[in-house]
Design an enzyme around this catalytic site. Structure first.
Site, mmCIF file in Angstrom:
data_model
loop_
_atom_site.group_PDB
_atom_site.id
_atom_site.type_symbol
_atom_site.label_atom_id
_atom_site.label_comp_id
_atom_site.label_asym_id
_atom_site.label_seq_id
_atom_site.Cartn_x
_atom_site.Cartn_y
_atom_site.Cartn_z
ATOM 1 N N LYS A 1 0.790 -1.276 0.082
ATOM 2 C CA LYS A 1 -0.018 -0.065 0.059
ATOM 3 C C LYS A 1 1.071 1.152 -0.070
ATOM 4 O O LYS A 1 2.098 1.297 0.167
ATOM 5 C CB LYS A 1 -1.003 -0.208 1.335
ATOM 6 C CG LYS A 1 -1.958 -1.176 1.090
ATOM 7 C CD LYS A 1 -2.975 -1.286 2.296
ATOM 8 C CE LYS A 1 -4.009 -2.379 2.248
ATOM 9 N NZ LYS A 1 -5.063 -2.182 3.213
ATOM 10 N N TYR B 1 -12.245 -1.800 -3.576
ATOM 11 C CA TYR B 1 -12.802 -1.700 -2.360
ATOM 12 C C TYR B 1 -14.253 -1.610 -2.058
ATOM 13 O O TYR B 1 -14.916 -1.273 -0.975
ATOM 14 C CB TYR B 1 -12.144 -0.959 -1.304
ATOM 15 C CG TYR B 1 -10.890 -1.435 -0.486
ATOM 16 C CD1 TYR B 1 -10.679 -2.443 -0.109
ATOM 17 C CD2 TYR B 1 -9.621 -1.025 -1.140
ATOM 18 C CE1 TYR B 1 -9.412 -3.151 0.534
ATOM 19 C CE2 TYR B 1 -8.156 -1.212 -0.695
ATOM 20 C CZ TYR B 1 -8.169 -2.494 0.250
ATOM 21 O OH TYR B 1 -7.069 -2.932 0.679
ATOM 22 N N ASN C 1 -1.951 0.268 6.632
ATOM 23 C CA ASN C 1 -1.488 -1.116 7.377
ATOM 24 C C ASN C 1 -0.574 -1.727 6.339
ATOM 25 O O ASN C 1 -0.669 -2.904 6.408
ATOM 26 C CB ASN C 1 -2.804 -1.835 7.787
ATOM 27 C CG ASN C 1 -3.571 -2.116 6.986
ATOM 28 O OD1 ASN C 1 -3.902 -1.763 5.367
ATOM 29 N ND2 ASN C 1 -4.814 -2.810 7.298
ATOM 30 N N HIS D 1 -2.338 -5.449 1.504
ATOM 31 C CA HIS D 1 -3.420 -5.829 1.337
ATOM 32 C C HIS D 1 -3.205 -7.635 1.201
ATOM 33 O O HIS D 1 -2.325 -7.758 0.356
ATOM 34 C CB HIS D 1 -4.361 -5.314 0.128
ATOM 35 C CG HIS D 1 -5.258 -6.280 -0.317
ATOM 36 N ND1 HIS D 1 -6.491 -6.225 0.376
ATOM 37 C CD2 HIS D 1 -5.568 -7.308 -1.457
ATOM 38 C CE1 HIS D 1 -7.327 -7.337 -0.403
ATOM 39 N NE2 HIS D 1 -6.887 -7.722 -1.316
ATOM 40 N N GLU E 1 -9.464 -10.064 -7.735
ATOM 41 C CA GLU E 1 -8.618 -9.138 -7.311
ATOM 42 C C GLU E 1 -7.324 -9.310 -8.417
ATOM 43 O O GLU E 1 -7.063 -8.221 -8.947
ATOM 44 C CB GLU E 1 -8.256 -9.099 -5.973
ATOM 45 C CG GLU E 1 -9.118 -8.741 -5.210
ATOM 46 C CD GLU E 1 -9.039 -9.074 -3.640
ATOM 47 O OE1 GLU E 1 -10.085 -8.536 -2.734
ATOM 48 O OE2 GLU E 1 -8.021 -9.374 -3.202
HETATM 49 P P1 ATP Z 1 -7.193 -5.624 3.134
HETATM 50 O O1 ATP Z 1 -8.430 -5.928 2.454
HETATM 51 O O2 ATP Z 1 -6.426 -4.362 2.808
HETATM 52 O O3 ATP Z 1 -6.146 -6.801 3.103
HETATM 53 P P2 ATP Z 1 -8.396 -6.593 5.840
HETATM 54 O O4 ATP Z 1 -8.915 -7.701 4.885
HETATM 55 O O5 ATP Z 1 -7.447 -7.132 6.890
HETATM 56 O O6 ATP Z 1 -7.383 -5.585 4.908
HETATM 57 P P3 ATP Z 1 -10.718 -5.189 5.640
HETATM 58 O O7 ATP Z 1 -11.651 -5.472 6.618
HETATM 59 O O8 ATP Z 1 -11.093 -5.786 4.174
HETATM 60 O O9 ATP Z 1 -9.477 -5.759 6.270
HETATM 61 O O10 ATP Z 1 -10.474 -3.740 5.478
HETATM 62 C C1 ATP Z 1 -10.070 -3.206 4.256
HETATM 63 C C2 ATP Z 1 -9.190 -2.080 4.456
HETATM 64 O O11 ATP Z 1 -9.935 -0.944 5.017
HETATM 65 C C3 ATP Z 1 -8.077 -2.240 5.692
HETATM 66 O O12 ATP Z 1 -6.767 -2.768 5.247
HETATM 67 C C4 ATP Z 1 -7.863 -0.979 6.006
HETATM 68 O O13 ATP Z 1 -6.723 -0.311 5.143
HETATM 69 C C5 ATP Z 1 -8.932 -0.196 5.902
HETATM 70 N N1 ATP Z 1 -10.014 -0.401 7.167
HETATM 71 C C6 ATP Z 1 -10.445 -1.338 8.013
HETATM 72 N N2 ATP Z 1 -10.998 -0.934 8.886
HETATM 73 C C7 ATP Z 1 -10.800 0.348 9.287
HETATM 74 C C8 ATP Z 1 -11.129 1.429 10.133
HETATM 75 N N3 ATP Z 1 -11.758 0.998 11.303
HETATM 76 N N4 ATP Z 1 -10.699 2.509 9.989
HETATM 77 C C9 ATP Z 1 -9.861 2.754 8.972
HETATM 78 N N5 ATP Z 1 -9.571 2.192 8.205
HETATM 79 C C10 ATP Z 1 -9.778 0.830 7.988
HETATM 80 MG MG MG Z 2 -9.943 -7.264 3.239
#
Ligand code: ATP
Ligand code: MG
Length: 138
Positions: free
Chosen positions: A10, A50, A113, A116, A127
């Protein structure tokens, strides 16, 4: 169980110069790169990627962040790829991520974070197709 997953490094991580270290950890964990590109998402593309989170309160912040700088997109291959890659990256919130995971090492917050990882075989395929044509996979 399929053997491919999809990842993005990211914008927070590419900006900090952590791209090489993250790729090194991924490859040392046994994932083979099948496709890779350095690119930058528009707000619209980040929103489509997303789309599942469109109604969530953090959606605007997520789209702004994911289009704020370059990313590295990649298709990775390994036995049990989706699950093993989620283990390698750690919890969404780096504060809760296990020691030694990519998010524990490189991520600053739940929003920014570092990486992804696909959450299912079905989404890994969707994806990967979002970023790569058949001619870009080896
Ligand atoms: P990713 O899909 O990016 O691998 P993930 O599967 O661990 O992450 P998801 O629940 O799919 O988590 O959320 C997608 C992304 O949205 C997260 O990686 C983060 O960047 C963002 N995100 C999720 N929850 C929050 C939150 N509470 N506040 C801000 N950003 C968030
Ligand atoms: Mg996710």
């Amino acid at each position: 169980m399929s053997n491919r997953t999809f990842t993005m490094i990211k914008p927070d991580a590419t900006k900090k110069g952590d791209t090489g270290a993250i790729l090194d950890q991924i490859i040392k964990a046994g994932f083979a790169v099948k496709a890779m590109k350095w690119t930058k998402l528009t707000q619209e593309q980040a929103g489509l990627f997303y789309d599942i989170h469109r109604e969530r309160p953090f959606f605007g912040e997520l789209v702004d962040f994911m289009s704020s700088g370059p990313i590295v997109a990649a298709i990775l291959e390994k036995d049990n790829a989706v699950e093993d890659f989620r283990t390698l990256i750690g919890a969404t919130n780096p504060a809760q991520a296990a020691e030694g995971t990519i998010r524990k090492r490189f991520a600053a917050s739940i929003g920014e974070n570092a990486v992804h990882g696909s959450d299912s075989d079905e989404n890994a395929a969707i994806e990967g197709n979002f970023f790569f044509s058949a001619l870009e996979r080896f």
